[in-house]
Design an enzyme around this catalytic site. Sequence first.
Site, PDB file in Angstrom:
ATOM      1  CG  HIS A  53      -1.894  -1.061   1.288  1.00  0.00           C
ATOM      2  ND1 HIS A  53      -2.920  -1.070   2.208  1.00  0.00           N
ATOM      3  CD2 HIS A  53      -2.059  -2.193   0.534  1.00  0.00           C
ATOM      4  CE1 HIS A  53      -3.673  -2.136   2.021  1.00  0.00           C
ATOM      5  NE2 HIS A  53      -3.167  -2.838   1.012  1.00  0.00           N
ATOM      6  CD  GLU A  55      -1.933   4.328   2.997  1.00  0.00           C
ATOM      7  OE1 GLU A  55      -3.047   4.857   2.985  1.00  0.00           O
ATOM      8  OE2 GLU A  55      -1.651   3.307   2.325  1.00  0.00           O
ATOM      9  CB  CYS A  83      -6.205  -0.532   5.307  1.00  0.00           C
ATOM     10  SG  CYS A  83      -4.487  -1.116   5.319  1.00  0.00           S
ATOM     11  CB  CYS A  86      -1.684   1.645   6.264  1.00  0.00           C
ATOM     12  SG  CYS A  86      -1.359   0.746   4.728  1.00  0.00           S
TER      13      CYS A  86
END
Length: 156
Positions: A53, A55, A83, A86
């Site tokens: 992701h 992040e 999420c 993260c």
Amino acid sequence: MYPDRKFMEAAIEEAVMAREAGDYAIGAVIVRDGNILARGGNRVKRDNDPTAHAEMVAIREASTALDMRHLERGILYTTHEPCPMCATAAVWARMDGIVYGARIEDFIRYEEAHANEEWAWRSMNIPASEILDKGNPKLWYVGEFMIEECLRLFHS
């Protein structure tokens, strides 16, 4: 904490680059002491890595740049509400805060209306606040910052 538009604009640039490279349009930057320390665009599809992701990419880059796992004084700007993975990584990295644009509920609503074979996004309907409010250390967070600009990324 007063979020700064220039840092969210940098995260949006990362999201656009991720989309242009064939991935999901989500971007992140980590700011420390008023400077961008690390950048990340979503790389899940490109790297065949479900943990890549935006992040996480930015957190990994910042940790490598500083040669440490703790990112005190770091602020994560991300175009999408983090999420659970993260948000937890930001807590474990001992960051100070998170600024995000679009909300998880926006993402879920968009997914329900527009998912297809290529863009069948998976989601976890757990707000970042649930993680951050229980984390140690406590991170502050600001949501819906530049939300309209971040929502446009879903439609591009």
